[in-house]
Design an enzyme around this catalytic site. Structure first.
Site, PDB file in Angstrom:
ATOM      1  N   SER A 124       0.811  -1.222   0.000  1.00  0.00           N
ATOM      2  CA  SER A 124       0.000   0.000   0.000  1.00  0.00           C
ATOM      3  C   SER A 124       0.841   1.267   0.000  1.00  0.00           C
ATOM      4  O   SER A 124       1.918   1.327   0.626  1.00  0.00           O
ATOM      5  CB  SER A 124      -0.869   0.002   1.261  1.00  0.00           C
ATOM      6  OG  SER A 124      -1.436   1.279   1.473  1.00  0.00           O
ATOM      7  N   GLU A 126       0.176   3.616   1.757  1.00  0.00           N
ATOM      8  CA  GLU A 126       0.251   4.032   3.167  1.00  0.00           C
ATOM      9  C   GLU A 126       1.648   3.810   3.727  1.00  0.00           C
ATOM     10  O   GLU A 126       2.023   4.429   4.726  1.00  0.00           O
ATOM     11  CB  GLU A 126      -0.761   3.246   4.011  1.00  0.00           C
ATOM     12  CG  GLU A 126      -2.113   3.907   4.153  1.00  0.00           C
ATOM     13  CD  GLU A 126      -2.095   5.121   5.091  1.00  0.00           C
ATOM     14  OE1 GLU A 126      -2.624   6.176   4.671  1.00  0.00           O
ATOM     15  OE2 GLU A 126      -1.556   5.026   6.210  1.00  0.00           O
ATOM     16  N   TYR A 148      -1.654   0.421  10.540  1.00  0.00           N
ATOM     17  CA  TYR A 148      -1.903  -0.259   9.256  1.00  0.00           C
ATOM     18  C   TYR A 148      -0.695  -0.111   8.330  1.00  0.00           C
ATOM     19  O   TYR A 148      -0.233  -1.090   7.734  1.00  0.00           O
ATOM     20  CB  TYR A 148      -3.159   0.335   8.595  1.00  0.00           C
ATOM     21  CG  TYR A 148      -3.356  -0.103   7.162  1.00  0.00           C
ATOM     22  CD1 TYR A 148      -3.951  -1.327   6.851  1.00  0.00           C
ATOM     23  CD2 TYR A 148      -2.943   0.715   6.099  1.00  0.00           C
ATOM     24  CE1 TYR A 148      -4.124  -1.717   5.529  1.00  0.00           C
ATOM     25  CE2 TYR A 148      -3.115   0.331   4.787  1.00  0.00           C
ATOM     26  CZ  TYR A 148      -3.703  -0.879   4.500  1.00  0.00           C
ATOM     27  OH  TYR A 148      -3.871  -1.276   3.188  1.00  0.00           O
TER      28      TYR A 148
HETATM   29  P1  NAP Z   1     -11.411  -4.780   1.753  1.00  0.00           P
HETATM   30  O1  NAP Z   1     -12.574  -4.467   0.870  1.00  0.00           O
HETATM   31  O2  NAP Z   1     -11.388  -4.252   3.128  1.00  0.00           O
HETATM   32  O3  NAP Z   1     -11.282  -6.383   1.799  1.00  0.00           O
HETATM   33  C1  NAP Z   1     -10.466  -7.018   2.759  1.00  0.00           C
HETATM   34  C2  NAP Z   1     -10.689  -8.515   2.667  1.00  0.00           C
HETATM   35  O4  NAP Z   1      -9.879  -9.178   3.649  1.00  0.00           O
HETATM   36  C3  NAP Z   1     -12.147  -8.965   2.938  1.00  0.00           C
HETATM   37  O5  NAP Z   1     -12.471  -9.992   2.039  1.00  0.00           O
HETATM   38  C4  NAP Z   1     -12.057  -9.511   4.371  1.00  0.00           C
HETATM   39  O6  NAP Z   1     -13.034 -10.476   4.657  1.00  0.00           O
HETATM   40  C5  NAP Z   1     -10.672 -10.165   4.294  1.00  0.00           C
HETATM   41  N1  NAP Z   1     -10.111 -10.497   5.622  1.00  0.00           N
HETATM   42  C6  NAP Z   1      -9.970  -9.671   6.685  1.00  0.00           C
HETATM   43  N2  NAP Z   1      -9.409 -10.346   7.722  1.00  0.00           N
HETATM   44  C7  NAP Z   1      -9.215 -11.616   7.305  1.00  0.00           C
HETATM   45  C8  NAP Z   1      -8.674 -12.776   7.907  1.00  0.00           C
HETATM   46  N3  NAP Z   1      -8.234 -12.792   9.176  1.00  0.00           N
HETATM   47  N4  NAP Z   1      -8.609 -13.927   7.174  1.00  0.00           N
HETATM   48  C9  NAP Z   1      -9.071 -13.948   5.914  1.00  0.00           C
HETATM   49  N5  NAP Z   1      -9.598 -12.881   5.275  1.00  0.00           N
HETATM   50  C10 NAP Z   1      -9.666 -11.719   5.969  1.00  0.00           C
HETATM   51  O7  NAP Z   1     -10.036  -4.312   1.049  1.00  0.00           O
HETATM   52  P2  NAP Z   1      -9.768  -3.924  -0.487  1.00  0.00           P
HETATM   53  O8  NAP Z   1      -9.999  -2.471  -0.661  1.00  0.00           O
HETATM   54  O9  NAP Z   1     -10.403  -4.922  -1.364  1.00  0.00           O
HETATM   55  O10 NAP Z   1      -8.184  -4.103  -0.538  1.00  0.00           O
HETATM   56  C11 NAP Z   1      -7.592  -5.362  -0.851  1.00  0.00           C
HETATM   57  C12 NAP Z   1      -6.176  -5.398  -0.294  1.00  0.00           C
HETATM   58  O11 NAP Z   1      -5.410  -4.344  -0.871  1.00  0.00           O
HETATM   59  C13 NAP Z   1      -6.069  -5.189   1.212  1.00  0.00           C
HETATM   60  O12 NAP Z   1      -4.986  -5.967   1.660  1.00  0.00           O
HETATM   61  C14 NAP Z   1      -5.759  -3.719   1.353  1.00  0.00           C
HETATM   62  O13 NAP Z   1      -5.089  -3.478   2.577  1.00  0.00           O
HETATM   63  C15 NAP Z   1      -4.875  -3.509   0.151  1.00  0.00           C
HETATM   64  N6  NAP Z   1      -4.851  -2.169  -0.425  1.00  0.00           N
HETATM   65  C16 NAP Z   1      -6.016  -1.562  -0.758  1.00  0.00           C
HETATM   66  C17 NAP Z   1      -6.000  -0.318  -1.360  1.00  0.00           C
HETATM   67  C18 NAP Z   1      -7.278   0.377  -1.760  1.00  0.00           C
HETATM   68  O14 NAP Z   1      -7.218   1.591  -2.022  1.00  0.00           O
HETATM   69  N7  NAP Z   1      -8.396  -0.334  -1.863  1.00  0.00           N
HETATM   70  C19 NAP Z   1      -4.757   0.307  -1.632  1.00  0.00           C
HETATM   71  C20 NAP Z   1      -3.585  -0.360  -1.288  1.00  0.00           C
HETATM   72  C21 NAP Z   1      -3.646  -1.608  -0.703  1.00  0.00           C
HETATM   73  P3  NAP Z   1     -14.512 -10.044   5.231  1.00  0.00           P
HETATM   74  O15 NAP Z   1     -15.342  -9.740   4.017  1.00  0.00           O
HETATM   75  O16 NAP Z   1     -14.933 -11.264   5.965  1.00  0.00           O
HETATM   76  O17 NAP Z   1     -14.306  -8.835   6.099  1.00  0.00           O
HETATM   77  O1  G4F Z   2     -10.671   6.687   2.366  1.00  0.00           O
HETATM   78  P1  G4F Z   2      -9.690   6.603   3.468  1.00  0.00           P
HETATM   79  O2  G4F Z   2     -10.169   6.014   4.747  1.00  0.00           O
HETATM   80  O3  G4F Z   2      -8.447   5.828   2.881  1.00  0.00           O
HETATM   81  P2  G4F Z   2      -6.907   5.716   3.335  1.00  0.00           P
HETATM   82  O4  G4F Z   2      -6.734   6.014   4.763  1.00  0.00           O
HETATM   83  O5  G4F Z   2      -6.110   6.513   2.367  1.00  0.00           O
HETATM   84  O6  G4F Z   2      -6.638   4.153   3.140  1.00  0.00           O
HETATM   85  C1  G4F Z   2      -7.040   3.478   1.956  1.00  0.00           C
HETATM   86  O7  G4F Z   2      -6.043   3.597   0.985  1.00  0.00           O
HETATM   87  C2  G4F Z   2      -4.787   2.973   1.331  1.00  0.00           C
HETATM   88  C3  G4F Z   2      -3.816   3.237   0.179  1.00  0.00           C
HETATM   89  O8  G4F Z   2      -3.138   4.440   0.429  1.00  0.00           O
HETATM   90  C4  G4F Z   2      -5.046   1.491   1.540  1.00  0.00           C
HETATM   91  F1  G4F Z   2      -3.874   0.861   1.780  1.00  0.00           F
HETATM   92  C5  G4F Z   2      -6.017   1.305   2.676  1.00  0.00           C
HETATM   93  O9  G4F Z   2      -6.298  -0.089   2.831  1.00  0.00           O
HETATM   94  C6  G4F Z   2      -7.320   2.019   2.331  1.00  0.00           C
HETATM   95  O10 G4F Z   2      -7.919   1.349   1.237  1.00  0.00           O
HETATM   96  O11 G4F Z   2      -9.118   8.065   3.814  1.00  0.00           O
HETATM   97  C7  G4F Z   2      -8.553   8.898   2.818  1.00  0.00           C
HETATM   98  C8  G4F Z   2      -8.303  10.290   3.397  1.00  0.00           C
HETATM   99  C9  G4F Z   2      -7.574  10.281   4.741  1.00  0.00           C
HETATM  100  O12 G4F Z   2      -6.563  11.256   4.727  1.00  0.00           O
HETATM  101  C10 G4F Z   2      -8.628  10.676   5.755  1.00  0.00           C
HETATM  102  O13 G4F Z   2      -8.124  11.396   6.873  1.00  0.00           O
HETATM  103  O14 G4F Z   2      -9.573  10.895   3.644  1.00  0.00           O
HETATM  104  C11 G4F Z   2      -9.510  11.560   4.895  1.00  0.00           C
HETATM  105  N1  G4F Z   2     -10.873  11.672   5.432  1.00  0.00           N
HETATM  106  C12 G4F Z   2     -11.501  12.861   5.687  1.00  0.00           C
HETATM  107  N2  G4F Z   2     -12.699  12.620   6.226  1.00  0.00           N
HETATM  108  C13 G4F Z   2     -11.689  10.671   5.778  1.00  0.00           C
HETATM  109  C14 G4F Z   2     -12.838  11.266   6.276  1.00  0.00           C
HETATM  110  N3  G4F Z   2     -11.534   9.326   5.697  1.00  0.00           N
HETATM  111  C15 G4F Z   2     -12.564   8.554   6.119  1.00  0.00           C
HETATM  112  N4  G4F Z   2     -12.446   7.212   6.019  1.00  0.00           N
HETATM  113  N5  G4F Z   2     -13.711   9.100   6.645  1.00  0.00           N
HETATM  114  C16 G4F Z   2     -13.897  10.450   6.745  1.00  0.00           C
HETATM  115  O15 G4F Z   2     -14.930  10.923   7.225  1.00  0.00           O
END
Ligand code: NAP
Ligand code: G4F
Length: 322
Positions: A124, A126, A148
């Site tokens: 990520s 992050e 995280y």
């Molecule tokens: P998400 O919607 O939160 O999905 C997370 C998945 O992990 C869900 O299927 C959840 O299952 C499963 N999980 C959680 N704990 C588990 C455990 N103990 N054993 C097995 N499965 C488990 O996340 P996403 O947005 O699809 O992201 C996919 C991956 O990319 C994650 O690793 C996230 O950290 C990473 N990532 C995401 C972003 C982004 O912007 N979306 C960016 C960078 C990296 P349940 O449905 O049961 O909760």
């Molecule tokens: O949408 P966010 O919660 O995503 P964040 O923290 O960037 O994390 C996501 O992206 C990561 C990749 O960089 C992934 F690895 C991670 O698993 C996840 O998918 O927040 C985005 C930004 C933050 O700066 C937060 O402070 O939005 C700002 N924000 C402002 N108001 C808010 C809010 N975020 C959330 N969730 N809720 C608010 O009300």
């Protein structure tokens, strides 16, 4: 014989798009899902008759060893994680167990069962946290700002370590934020698009947000799962930044989302301290040049189109009553 892939986190946003992508390419897709008291297959409901869904957990290595022995995938995509940054401040140990140590459990299970399996780790942006340079590349030093981010950094380095120690084809995709109509409601894009739609339909009057000045490099999830697959098709494993190369503040996200429903965001957005984080990541912007040059990957959907698409999807779903 059809290629076979295992997806952990198949019930999540990316898992559902990756499953669609691999099925369309003729893969047998195995989905690892954890046992829950209610069914969590909403995002893959349209696919379940074409998937093999197996209960296991990233907390339990033996469950993954059994799964790998029984199903013998050639590719493993590790998407499972506790993925919400805000929750990682409240549950740092659980986040470490799943998002960090879970990666080692899975890599170790692969090493025991079949080290020739190709492995993708969902790293990520992050990990860049308090950014040391702009834009961020594969060579930018890391400075995570949340439990995280720290857990993901561990997952990244243990992937590199298994690659270097055991010669495994293990790749790490350093993905910047990617969103879709299937994004969890707690993440800021979907929170804004869903609430803008609800306000338009008269279901509520306002939405409370945190830091409106935070900036993110936001892309479309369906574009990003393509990059995951491309990494595992390369002769050599590697690390790749996947991003759009453009960044936008949360404030602009609000402007576009409310504009899509013909409203002024400033009439409906309330700033609430409870949504601020103990430490913030202020400016993420990725440079995907390596992925473009080596994988031939580029994002297809831009930020504004993405947000308008999400608002339209939320409006349609709310009108249908789902
Ligand atoms: P998400 O919607 O939160 O999905 C997370 C998945 O992990 C869900 O299927 C959840 O299952 C499963 N999980 C959680 N704990 C588990 C455990 N103990 N054993 C097995 N499965 C488990 O996340 P996403 O947005 O699809 O992201 C996919 C991956 O990319 C994650 O690793 C996230 O950290 C990473 N990532 C995401 C972003 C982004 O912007 N979306 C960016 C960078 C990296 P349940 O449905 O049961 O909760
Ligand atoms: O949408 P966010 O919660 O995503 P964040 O923290 O960037 O994390 C996501 O992206 C990561 C990749 O960089 C992934 F690895 C991670 O698993 C996840 O998918 O927040 C985005 C930004 C933050 O700066 C937060 O402070 O939005 C700002 N924000 C402002 N108001 C808010 C809010 N975020 C959330 N969730 N809720 C608010 O009300």
């Amino acid at each position: 014989m059809a290629p076979k892939a295992l997806i952990t986190g198949i019930t999540g946003q990316d898992g559902s798009y990756l499953a669609e992508f691999l099925l369309a390419r003729g893969y047998d897709v195995i989905g690892l899902h954890r046992r829950t008291s209610t069914v969590t297959f909403e995002r893959i409901a349209h696919l379940t008759d074409r998937l093999t869904l197996v209960p296991a957990d990233l907390m339990d290595e033996s469950s993954m060893i059994r799964l790998l022995r029984d199903h013998r995938p050639g590719e493993v995509y590790n998407l499972a994680a506790q993925s919400f940054v805000q929750t990682s401040f409240a549950q740092p140990l659980l986040t470490g167990e799943v998002t960090a140590l879970g990666v080692t459990r899975l890599l170790d299970a692969i090493l025991l069962v079949d080290p020739s399996i190709r492995f993708y780790q969902a790293s990520s942006s992050e990990m860049f946290g308090k950014v040391v340079e702009v834009p961020q590349t594969e060579r930018t030093p890391f400075y995570p700002r949340s439990p995280y981010g720290v857990a993901k950094l561990y997952g990244h380095w243990i992937t590199v370590n298994y690659r270097e120690s055991y010669g495994m084809h293990a790749s790490s995709g350093i993905l910047f934020n990617h969103e879709s109509p299937r994004r969890g409601l707690e993440f800021v894009t979907r929170k804004v698009t869903f609430n803008a739609a609800a306000i338009k339909l008269g279901l509520q009057k306002s939405v409370s947000l945190g830091n409106l000045e935070a900036q993110r490099d936001w892309g479309f999830a369906a574009d990003y799962v393509h990059a995951m697959w491309l990494m595992l098709q390369q002769d050599e494993p590697g690390d790749y930044v996947i991003a759009t190369g453009q960044t936008h503040p949360v404030r602009e996200l609000c402007e576009i989302a409310f504009d899509q429903v013909g409203l002024d965001w400033e009439d409906h957005v309330v700033v609430d301290q409870q949504f601020f984080r103990p430490a913030e990541v202020d400016l993420l912007i990725g440079d995907p040049s390596k992925a473009t040059d080596q994988l031939g990957w580029k994002p297809e959907v831009g930020f504004e189109d993405l947000i308008r698409m999400m608002v339209d999807a939320d409006l349609a779903a709310l009108k249908k009553g789902s």
